[in-house]
Enzyme design. Structure first.
Site, short mmCIF file in Angstrom:
data_model
loop_
_atom_site.label_atom_id
_atom_site.label_comp_id
_atom_site.label_asym_id
_atom_site.label_seq_id
_atom_site.Cartn_x
_atom_site.Cartn_y
_atom_site.Cartn_z
N ASP A 73 -21.36 -24.79 -38.37
CA ASP A 73 -20.12 -25.21 -37.88
C ASP A 73 -19.48 -23.75 -37.02
O ASP A 73 -19.12 -22.84 -37.52
CB ASP A 73 -19.33 -25.55 -38.97
CG ASP A 73 -17.76 -25.70 -38.40
OD1 ASP A 73 -17.55 -25.44 -37.03
OD2 ASP A 73 -16.75 -25.90 -39.15
N SER A 109 -16.43 -27.23 -18.34
CA SER A 109 -16.48 -28.57 -17.77
C SER A 109 -15.47 -28.54 -16.81
O SER A 109 -14.47 -27.83 -16.39
CB SER A 109 -15.53 -29.35 -18.91
OG SER A 109 -15.51 -30.63 -18.61
N TYR A 157 -8.27 -29.87 -24.87
CA TYR A 157 -9.95 -29.76 -24.40
C TYR A 157 -10.06 -29.10 -23.08
O TYR A 157 -10.85 -27.77 -22.88
CB TYR A 157 -10.52 -31.12 -24.33
CG TYR A 157 -11.95 -30.98 -24.05
CD1 TYR A 157 -12.93 -30.89 -24.58
CD2 TYR A 157 -12.17 -31.42 -22.42
CE1 TYR A 157 -14.27 -30.75 -24.43
CE2 TYR A 157 -13.63 -31.57 -22.14
CZ TYR A 157 -14.48 -31.36 -23.12
OH TYR A 157 -15.87 -31.56 -22.72
P1 NAI Z 1 -22.30 -34.50 -27.66
O1 NAI Z 1 -21.35 -34.98 -28.41
O2 NAI Z 1 -23.53 -35.52 -27.17
O3 NAI Z 1 -23.12 -33.36 -28.37
C1 NAI Z 1 -22.17 -32.24 -28.85
C2 NAI Z 1 -23.05 -31.56 -30.07
O4 NAI Z 1 -22.18 -30.36 -30.44
C3 NAI Z 1 -23.43 -32.39 -31.26
O5 NAI Z 1 -24.63 -32.31 -31.69
C4 NAI Z 1 -22.34 -32.07 -32.07
O6 NAI Z 1 -22.88 -32.27 -33.59
C5 NAI Z 1 -22.48 -30.30 -31.92
N1 NAI Z 1 -20.89 -30.04 -32.54
C6 NAI Z 1 -19.66 -30.45 -32.25
N2 NAI Z 1 -18.91 -29.67 -32.90
C7 NAI Z 1 -19.67 -28.50 -33.52
C8 NAI Z 1 -19.43 -27.26 -34.16
N3 NAI Z 1 -17.97 -27.21 -34.60
N4 NAI Z 1 -20.39 -26.61 -34.54
C9 NAI Z 1 -21.86 -26.85 -34.34
N5 NAI Z 1 -22.34 -27.93 -33.45
C10 NAI Z 1 -20.95 -28.77 -33.14
O7 NAI Z 1 -21.71 -33.92 -26.23
P2 NAI Z 1 -22.43 -33.41 -24.82
O8 NAI Z 1 -21.94 -34.43 -23.91
O9 NAI Z 1 -23.76 -33.12 -24.94
O10 NAI Z 1 -21.70 -32.20 -24.81
C11 NAI Z 1 -22.23 -30.73 -24.76
C12 NAI Z 1 -21.40 -29.87 -24.01
O11 NAI Z 1 -21.08 -30.31 -22.68
C13 NAI Z 1 -19.92 -29.88 -24.81
O12 NAI Z 1 -19.36 -28.43 -24.77
C14 NAI Z 1 -19.22 -30.86 -23.97
O13 NAI Z 1 -17.98 -30.48 -24.02
C15 NAI Z 1 -19.56 -30.29 -22.49
N6 NAI Z 1 -19.68 -31.14 -21.45
C16 NAI Z 1 -19.78 -32.42 -21.47
C17 NAI Z 1 -19.63 -33.33 -20.41
C18 NAI Z 1 -20.28 -34.94 -20.38
O14 NAI Z 1 -19.81 -35.67 -19.59
N7 NAI Z 1 -20.92 -35.30 -21.45
C19 NAI Z 1 -18.88 -32.80 -19.20
C20 NAI Z 1 -18.45 -31.63 -19.32
C21 NAI Z 1 -18.71 -30.70 -20.25
#
Ligand code: NAI
Length: 253
Positions: A63, A142, A154
Site C-alpha cells: 500500500d 492526469s 483527485y
Molecule cells: P486501475 O484502477 O485499472 O489500476 C490502478 C492500480 O493501482 C490497481 O492495480 C490498484 O490495485 C493499484 N492501487 C490502488 N491503490 C493503491 C495503493 N494504495 N497502493 C498500491 N497500489 C494501489 O487504474 P488505471 O486506469 O490503470 O490508472 C493508473 C494510473 O493512471 C492512476 O494513477 C490513474 O489515476 C491514472 N489515470 C488514469 C486514467 C484513465 O482514464 N484510466 C486517466 C488519467 C490518469
C-alpha cells in the site's frame, strides 16, 4: 553515467490497467520489473505473465500510502532484483465525491494514494538512482489536474504531482536523474469502467461518448501510456525533464 546494462524498474499499481502495460513493456525492453500493488493476487498474475513471456518480474504487495509498507516493499525489491534506476509512480484511485458531501476521510484517502504515496515511494528509492548517477522517474498525473467535476480531491492530487515532478527535476537533474509526468486522457481500464457504472452507462457506451469529444476520435489504451513511458525512461530521453506530456488524443489545458 550511463544506464545500467540490466536496469531494475519499479512500477507501482502495476497489477492491472496502465501499470500492467507499462510493466510488460519495460520488461520486454530488458528491465527487471517489480510490480508493486495493493492487490497481491493481481500483481502475482501480472508478474507471472511477464515471466512467461521471457521477462523478469517480481510481485510485491504494497500500500503506497503506508510508509512502513513502502520501506519493506522497496527493501524487498533491492534484495531480490538489485537497486532500481527506474521508478514509474502509477498507482492511483479516483472515486467521485462532490465537495459538500466529501468527508475528510475521503479527501485524505485520495490524497494519500495519489500524492503522499508517490512521495513515499520516490523518497524510498531515489537514493539508488542518485548513487547510480543515472535514473528515470515517470509519474502518472492526469488531465484531471486541469479540473474534474466531482473529483476535486483527485484533481488536487494530480495537479500536485505536476509541482512534485517539476521540483524533483530541478533537484535531481545534477545527479543524472530525469523526472517527468504523463497526463493521460480517457484510457480503457477498470478505473474508467467504474466511471461508466457510476454514470449508469455500459462501458461501450461510455467509451463511445468519450471518443466523440476526443480530437483523434478514439479513447486511449494502456499501451498508449506504455509507449510514452518507454520513451521517457530510455537513454535517448536524457535531455527531457520536468515535463508533463499529455497523452489524451488532443491538446489539453
Ligand atoms: P486501475 O484502477 O485499472 O489500476 C490502478 C492500480 O493501482 C490497481 O492495480 C490498484 O490495485 C493499484 N492501487 C490502488 N491503490 C493503491 C495503493 N494504495 N497502493 C498500491 N497500489 C494501489 O487504474 P488505471 O486506469 O490503470 O490508472 C493508473 C494510473 O493512471 C492512476 O494513477 C490513474 O489515476 C491514472 N489515470 C488514469 C486514467 C484513465 O482514464 N484510466 C486517466 C488519467 C490518469
Amino acid at each position: 553515467m550511463t544506464r545500467p546494462e540490466h536496469p531494475v524498474a519499479i512500477v507501482t499499481g502495476g497489477a492491472r490497467g496502465i501499470g500492467a502495460a507499462v510493466a510488460a513493456r519495460l520488461a520486454r525492453e530488458g528491465h527487471a520489473v517489480a510490480v508493486l500493488d495493493l492487490d497481491e493476487q493481481a500483481a502475482a498474475d501480472t508478474a507471472a505473465a511477464i515471466s512467461a513471456a521471457g521477462g523478469t518480474a517480481l510481485a510485491v504487495r504494497c500500500d503506497i500510502a503506508d510508509e512502513a509498507a513502502v520501506t519493506a516493499a522497496t527493501d524487498q525489491v533491492v534484495a531480490a532484483l538489485g537497486p532500481p534506476t527506474v521508478l514509474v509512480n502509477n498507482a492511483g484511485a479516483g472515486p467521485a465525491a462532490g465537495i459538500t458531501e466529501m468527508t475528510v476521510e475521503q479527501w485524505d484517502h485520495v490524497l494519500g494514494i495519489n500524492l503522499r504515496g508517490h512521495f513515499l515511494v520516490t523518497r524510498a528509492v531515489v537514493g539508488h538512482l542518485v548513487a547510480a548517477g543515472w535514473g528515470r522517474i515517470v509519474t502518472i498525473s492526469s488531465i484531471s489536474a486541469h479540473g474534474d467535476d466531482g473529483r476535486s480531491h483527485y484533481s488536487s492530487a494530480k495537479a500536485g504531482l505536476i509541482g512534485f515532478t517539476r521540483s524533483l527535476a530541478l533537484e535531481l537533474g545534477p545527479h543524472g536523474v530525469t523526472v517527468n509526468a504523463i497526463a493521460p486522457g480517457f484510457i480503457v481500464s477498470d478505473m474508467t469502467a467504474a466511471s461508466a457504472q457510476r454514470l449508469g452507462r455500459t462501458f461501450e457506451e461510455h467509451q463511445r461518448i468519450a471518443a466523440e469529444s476526443i480530437p483523434v476520435g478514439r479513447v486511449g489504451r494502456p499501451e498508449d501510456i506504455a509507449h510514452t513511458a518507454s520513451y521517457l525512461v530510455s537513454p535517448e530521453a536524457g535531455f527531457v525533464t520536468g515535463q508533463v506530456i499529455h497523452v489524451a488524443g488532443g491538446p489539453v489545458g
